[in-house]
Structure formats: structure tokens, C-alpha cells
Design a protein around this motif. Sequence first.
Motif, short mmCIF file in Angstrom:
data_model
loop_
_atom_site.label_atom_id
_atom_site.label_comp_id
_atom_site.label_asym_id
_atom_site.label_seq_id
_atom_site.Cartn_x
_atom_site.Cartn_y
_atom_site.Cartn_z
N ALA A 1 81.20 87.40 34.99
CA ALA A 1 81.61 86.01 34.75
C ALA A 1 80.46 85.18 34.22
O ALA A 1 80.64 84.32 33.34
CB ALA A 1 82.17 85.39 36.03
N MET A 2 79.25 85.42 34.72
CA MET A 2 78.08 84.69 34.22
C MET A 2 77.83 85.00 32.75
O MET A 2 77.51 84.11 31.95
CB MET A 2 76.85 85.05 35.05
N LEU A 3 77.95 86.27 32.39
CA LEU A 3 77.75 86.65 30.99
C LEU A 3 78.81 86.02 30.10
O LEU A 3 78.52 85.55 28.98
CB LEU A 3 77.77 88.17 30.85
N ALA A 4 80.05 85.99 30.58
CA ALA A 4 81.12 85.37 29.80
C ALA A 4 80.88 83.88 29.63
O ALA A 4 81.14 83.31 28.56
CB ALA A 4 82.47 85.63 30.47
N ASP A 5 80.37 83.23 30.68
CA ASP A 5 80.07 81.80 30.60
C ASP A 5 78.97 81.54 29.57
O ASP A 5 78.98 80.53 28.86
CB ASP A 5 79.66 81.27 31.97
N MET A 6 78.03 82.45 29.52
CA MET A 6 76.95 82.33 28.53
C MET A 6 77.53 82.40 27.11
O MET A 6 77.16 81.61 26.23
CB MET A 6 75.94 83.46 28.75
N LEU A 7 78.45 83.32 26.89
CA LEU A 7 79.09 83.45 25.59
C LEU A 7 79.94 82.21 25.27
O LEU A 7 79.93 81.71 24.13
CB LEU A 7 79.96 84.71 25.55
N CYS A 8 80.64 81.72 26.27
CA CYS A 8 81.44 80.50 26.11
C CYS A 8 80.57 79.35 25.64
O CYS A 8 80.92 78.61 24.71
CB CYS A 8 82.12 80.15 27.43
#
Length: 491
Positions: free
Chosen positions: A99-106
Motif C-alpha cells: 500500500a505504501m508503494l502504491a501511495d508513492m505511485l499515486c
Amino acid sequence: MNVSVLCVSDTMDAAEFRRRGKEMVDYVADYLENLEQRPVYPDVEPGYLRSLIPTEAPTEPESYEDILKDVERVIMPGITHWHSPYFFAYYAAASSYPAMLADMLCTAIGCIGFSWAASPACTELETVMLDWLGKMLHLPEHFIAGTHGHGGGVIQGTASEATLMSLLAARCKAVRHVQASNPEKSEGVILSELVAYTSEQAHSSVERAALIGGVVMRKVPTDNNYAVVGDALKKMVEEDKAAGLVPFYFCATLGTTPSCAFDRITELGPLCNKENLWMHIDAAYAGSAFICPEFRPLLNGVEFADSFNFNPHKWLLINFDCSALWVKKRADIIGAFKMEPLYLKHENQESGLVTDYRHWQIPLGRRFRSLKMWFVFRMYGLSGMQAHIRKQVALAKEFESLARADQRFEICAEVIMGLVCFRLKGSNELNQNLLKRINQNREIHLVPCQLSGSFVLRFAICSRYTESRHIQQAWRHITQMTFELLQEPNH
């Protein structure tokens, strides 16, 4: 005239971003891996931070190294570590590396997905992810958007927002319904006659939604299990109808904040349908557990609901913010909030093939939050998320067993999921002093609730990093604090 142009280059270029990004990932990983070495609760006084930083923003750029040093000097001393394995307060705040990595991409993509045209993938992935999650929960077909559904799901920021959206949509629908048969009645008069209902155990945000919505909300008394039953609501509805009022909305709670109690929606749902009350279900914490077959029966009755909400950001490994709201009829929610200024229109909006989520929420702008769901669902799979829920429920049962084995303590509510409500046998003052002693020590962190007039301690399994050894250590600490308290002369 000579005009000098000041060219401002980025203070951090792509090459440095790559380097600093890797350093930040290391910092975050080190922080999370070593959380239990930090006191779970900060030892600071209100206003501590202001004296640690300048009174004005810097005129000239500062170095990244200095900023990162100040994270430890200024920020970390004032952090309550919600992901510490010794944090047992409130309810869980979900977290996972995917989820943290996805938030970074977001953040990097940086789209503002208020409409399909503003970023098609942002809208379409959200629709599909809410369908995926709805199917994990075995929601009724009318909540699934699919390609032809009349309902569907949307990501809100919090359950508070979801409740407010449902209440405002219900209010709009009720006003139109009354006006259809009484066209002479003004909206102001109708609003003064509307009545909403919720449990006396419901979260304060439900009452706040009524305050914002400008309607009266009555609190329904609960049974011995702190749940609302059908007869209790029926009695109040009949009283209000006899007084010339218009009951229009009921917010049921599955997993109340004080004790994780469950309103009897199999009784309440048919009543709401019969009386034309919009039934909204707030399952902010407990909803995540319904992906497990053994907990899914607690959701029976959802087929009667007009809307249903829970927070994947509480217990489903998806970092804040991600609150999932489903509606039975999307027209009800869009009809209450649709605005179409020229600058937001696009050629596909009337095709019937797209969703413009700006009509489903209070703000206009929205982040690409469904990326977090996509990453977590794929990297954990349903089985991994179920295992996480079951582990935390087992840890709560372990704590319950420890408390029941000590004759000085009592369990105050049935332990169904990851929350244990317990107290020392004795006065409220005794338990207040125990909690104060526990939290001042800062080894573990708890918050209280009130049940049947008693001051009760809540022990919630919150962190993904909590293991059996942390439960055992927490119980040793609680019993040590208890021993010291009971040794004092006045006890």
C-alpha cells in the motif's frame, strides 16, 4: 526595458530523487522494523514543537540532510506510534508495504480524478476495485456496478464522510417524496419534520452528520449486548409518525466503537424498508472481517440496506485514507449532488459507460486511492487478508483469556473480533487511575469507553506487527500497574 528572468531549477533532480528515495525507503523500513524500541506514546507538552523550529519559512533553500535530521529532532518526539506492536488504542490503522508503494505511485502520477476524462484509469480502476471488494464480502448484486448495475461503490476519505453522504442523499430523496404528494409544502417545512435515527452506541460522526445535514437525530436505546433491535426502533418511529414527523433515515452500526457490538440488521432492515427509511450500515472497523466466511453471517441483512460502508484503511492492510461506500441506487446519490459547470463537462459523460465520481462525494478533487487496493489485493490475495484478520482476532482471544484468568478483572462485552473490553472489579475511579498509570508509563497505549455507566478499558489489536509476545508483555505490564495501584493506602 530589460527584463531579467530568474530561472528556478528544481532543488532535487531525478538523479538525486533516485538516491534520496532509496534512502527514504530505508528510513521507513528501519522505522517500522524497530518501532517497539520507541515509547508508543510521546512525552511532550502541548505547544512543544513551535520552539523547535523557526517562526518563519526559510528564504533560501535548505539541505535535505538537515530536513531529515529534523524529522528525528522535531517530529518523532511528538508522534504517537499507531503501528507500534504496543499500540492498543482506538481501532487499527491499516498499513502494509504494498500500500505504501502504491501511495508513492499515486503521488507521482498526481492526477485529480474528479471525472472520467480527468484520468480514465483513476475512475475505472476504482469502480472495478469496489466490485472486487464487494464480491469478497458477498454483497448483494445490486451493490456491484459491473457493466449494467444500478448501484456501485466509491472510495470516500473516511466513514464520517460516507455517513454524511448517505444522510444527505436520504434527505434529498425524502424531501422529493414528500413534495410529490404535498407540492404546497416548502423544503424548509419538510426539513423541520424529518427525523433520523441511530444507536446510542453509534460513533459521534453519525450525530455530527445530522448536525451538518440540519435534521433531528434520535438515539435508539440498545439491549444488554449494546445492540439496537427491531422493536426499539419500531417504537420510536411509531411515536414520531403519530406526532406528525417524517422518519427518513436509520444508521445501523456493525461493530460499535465502544464495544464492537452489532445492531440486528435482519430485524431492522425489513422495518426500514416497510417504513421507507433509508438504512445505512456503518461497519467502519468490523467490515473488513466479513471477507472471512466465519464472520460473514454478521452482515446478513445487508440486502435491506440502501448504503453500506466500511474502512479498508482500518483492518484490510490499506493505508489511510480508503473508506469504501456502496449504494443500492447510484441515482439517489448522484441526484443529490450533481452539478455540471461547463468547464467540467466532457463528451463521454452522457454515454452511460462512465462514472464521474465528483457526483458521489463532497469535495471535487480526489486522489488515485484505488491503486492501494489493487496492489494489496493482488500481493496478499484474499487468503492473505483473511489470515491477517484471523491472526488479530486470535490475539484478542488470547488477551481475553489472560484477563478472565485473573479474578481481579472482568470482561464487559462479548469478544467477537479484535477488541477486548475489560476493567478492574471496583469503582470507576479505580479504573480511571489504572488507565492513567498505564498511559503515563508509555509502554503500552489504551483508551477507555463507557458501558452501562461503567468506566471500561479497551484493548484493541491494532498493529500488523503485534505478536503473542507483545500480548503477554502488555498483560504483564497491566498486572504490574494494577499491583502498584492496589498497594496504595487508599485502595
